[in-house]
Motif scaffolding. Sequence first.
Motif, PDB file in Angstrom:
ATOM      1  N   ILE A 100       0.844  -1.197   0.000  1.00 51.21           N
ATOM      2  CA  ILE A 100       0.000   0.000   0.000  1.00 51.21           C
ATOM      3  C   ILE A 100       0.878   1.244   0.000  1.00 51.21           C
ATOM      4  O   ILE A 100       2.027   1.199   0.431  1.00 51.21           O
ATOM      5  CB  ILE A 100      -0.995   0.032   1.189  1.00 51.21           C
ATOM      6  CG1 ILE A 100      -0.275  -0.088   2.537  1.00 51.21           C
ATOM      7  CG2 ILE A 100      -2.051  -1.035   1.041  1.00 51.21           C
ATOM      8  CD1 ILE A 100      -1.230   0.025   3.732  1.00 51.21           C
ATOM      9  N   ARG A 139       2.103   4.276  -9.103  1.00 54.13           N
ATOM     10  CA  ARG A 139       2.793   4.493  -7.826  1.00 54.13           C
ATOM     11  C   ARG A 139       4.163   5.127  -8.056  1.00 54.13           C
ATOM     12  O   ARG A 139       4.614   5.965  -7.277  1.00 54.13           O
ATOM     13  CB  ARG A 139       2.940   3.136  -7.122  1.00 54.13           C
ATOM     14  CG  ARG A 139       3.663   3.219  -5.803  1.00 54.13           C
ATOM     15  CD  ARG A 139       3.731   1.857  -5.130  1.00 54.13           C
ATOM     16  NE  ARG A 139       4.338   1.928  -3.818  1.00 54.13           N
ATOM     17  CZ  ARG A 139       4.373   0.917  -2.972  1.00 54.13           C
ATOM     18  NH1 ARG A 139       3.827  -0.247  -3.287  1.00 54.13           N
ATOM     19  NH2 ARG A 139       4.947   1.055  -1.796  1.00 54.13           N
ATOM     20  N   ARG A 160      -3.675   3.576  -0.926  1.00 55.94           N
ATOM     21  CA  ARG A 160      -4.110   2.779  -2.072  1.00 55.94           C
ATOM     22  C   ARG A 160      -3.374   1.443  -2.107  1.00 55.94           C
ATOM     23  O   ARG A 160      -2.213   1.360  -1.683  1.00 55.94           O
ATOM     24  CB  ARG A 160      -3.836   3.531  -3.390  1.00 55.94           C
ATOM     25  CG  ARG A 160      -4.769   4.692  -3.598  1.00 55.94           C
ATOM     26  CD  ARG A 160      -4.593   5.357  -4.964  1.00 55.94           C
ATOM     27  NE  ARG A 160      -5.569   6.416  -5.108  1.00 55.94           N
ATOM     28  CZ  ARG A 160      -6.804   6.257  -5.588  1.00 55.94           C
ATOM     29  NH1 ARG A 160      -7.203   5.079  -6.026  1.00 55.94           N
ATOM     30  NH2 ARG A 160      -7.639   7.275  -5.654  1.00 55.94           N
ATOM     31  N   LEU A 161      -4.055   0.440  -2.632  1.00 54.09           N
ATOM     32  CA  LEU A 161      -3.425  -0.862  -2.854  1.00 54.09           C
ATOM     33  C   LEU A 161      -2.655  -0.795  -4.167  1.00 54.09           C
ATOM     34  O   LEU A 161      -3.206  -0.365  -5.187  1.00 54.09           O
ATOM     35  CB  LEU A 161      -4.509  -1.943  -2.945  1.00 54.09           C
ATOM     36  CG  LEU A 161      -4.012  -3.376  -3.123  1.00 54.09           C
ATOM     37  CD1 LEU A 161      -3.312  -3.872  -1.855  1.00 54.09           C
ATOM     38  CD2 LEU A 161      -5.180  -4.320  -3.452  1.00 54.09           C
ATOM     39  N   ASP A 162      -1.396  -1.182  -4.135  1.00 56.45           N
ATOM     40  CA  ASP A 162      -0.604  -1.271  -5.368  1.00 56.45           C
ATOM     41  C   ASP A 162      -1.038  -2.575  -6.047  1.00 56.45           C
ATOM     42  O   ASP A 162      -0.572  -3.666  -5.691  1.00 56.45           O
ATOM     43  CB  ASP A 162       0.888  -1.291  -4.987  1.00 56.45           C
ATOM     44  CG  ASP A 162       1.798  -1.390  -6.198  1.00 56.45           C
ATOM     45  OD1 ASP A 162       1.325  -1.797  -7.282  1.00 56.45           O
ATOM     46  OD2 ASP A 162       3.000  -1.074  -6.049  1.00 56.45           O
ATOM     47  N   MET A 163      -1.973  -2.452  -6.976  1.00 56.85           N
ATOM     48  CA  MET A 163      -2.623  -3.651  -7.525  1.00 56.85           C
ATOM     49  C   MET A 163      -1.621  -4.594  -8.188  1.00 56.85           C
ATOM     50  O   MET A 163      -1.692  -5.819  -7.995  1.00 56.85           O
ATOM     51  CB  MET A 163      -3.730  -3.227  -8.509  1.00 56.85           C
ATOM     52  CG  MET A 163      -4.543  -4.355  -9.068  1.00 56.85           C
ATOM     53  SD  MET A 163      -5.362  -5.410  -7.821  1.00 56.85           S
ATOM     54  CE  MET A 163      -6.761  -4.409  -7.342  1.00 56.85           C
ATOM     55  N   ASP A 200      -5.755   0.593  -8.639  1.00 59.50           N
ATOM     56  CA  ASP A 200      -5.208   0.781  -7.283  1.00 59.50           C
ATOM     57  C   ASP A 200      -6.316   1.295  -6.345  1.00 59.50           C
ATOM     58  O   ASP A 200      -6.423   2.501  -6.084  1.00 59.50           O
ATOM     59  CB  ASP A 200      -4.033   1.784  -7.312  1.00 59.50           C
ATOM     60  CG  ASP A 200      -2.782   1.161  -7.912  1.00 59.50           C
ATOM     61  OD1 ASP A 200      -2.848   0.001  -8.400  1.00 59.50           O
ATOM     62  OD2 ASP A 200      -1.724   1.825  -7.896  1.00 59.50           O
TER      63      ASP A 200
END
Length: 306
Positions: A100, A139, A160-163, A200
């Motif tokens: 994240i 990111r 945010r989630l780093d997808m 993300d």
Amino acid sequence: MPEPSLPFICRFAPSPNGRLHLGHAFSALVNAEAAARTGGAFLLRMEDIDTTRCRPEFEQGILDDLAWLGIVPAAAPRRQSEHFADYAAALDRLEGMGLIYPAFDSRSDIARAVIESEAKLGRPAPRDPDGAPLFPFPRSALADGARAKRKAEGEPYVLRLDMAAALEAAGAGPLFWPEAEGMPEGPAVAIPADPAQWGDVVLARRDVPTSYHLSVVVDDALQGITRVIRGMDLYHATSVHVLLQRLLGLATPVYHHHRLILDASGHKLSKSNSATSLLALRNCGATPGDVRARLGLDAGQPTPRM
Ligand code: GLU
């Protein structure tokens, strides 16, 4: 897919930011009746992370409406607002895995970037299953050190989630969820999950130290939910939930996404339209039986989906 030999524990998870409407009644009844048919448990969860919009009188209204429908939860409701520490622990774990990152872009920064990229490419920017544009910045647009500095300086941010990194960390095994496509308590088939279509996603908001996606996954696990019965509007969100379950080492329940109750013009009901609130219907003299009939629940067919 074989039936898991787990106790049947389902939940109804409304947000106490308004009165329940016919769509909620349908979801609550489908849950409660599946629990009754299986000898399982029906739990209640107040999804009240948005503490500015959720109010105790709406929570009481939910309890009153459920009681009027004849629904009695097996335990006192779990309130998400009392469990921010659980969501913080999950975020810590994801942060420890490097998955994240804080993002400082405002809604207008995002909207502007989307418009610019659409103008440049001459086609619509990629959108998530709900139709919202994906987060347009990678990111890598800002070094981790610069992010840490801005965060330390007190600039507002979301997490945010780093997808891409999350999908890599999830490993090679296929991501899927078991979906009961017929009866809510029936057998399930495997549905491939595709979390990348969400980009993300936000896991902690600017104003709230968690998000819908994170808290729903953490709470379903902490409440021991084995069967998530909810509306089709959340079908695609399940892809994100399965990914988070894999990353956090949590079991994936069986899901059943039921049909939605629509208004006369084919739109999803909303809390702002008080005409379909259970309170308004009660005040007009409707009985719980009338509500069941209006929802198509009186013929012994709990949830014909198609
Ligand atoms: N709180 C969500 C809603 O009211 C439901 C969440 C869920 O069932 O996963 O739409």
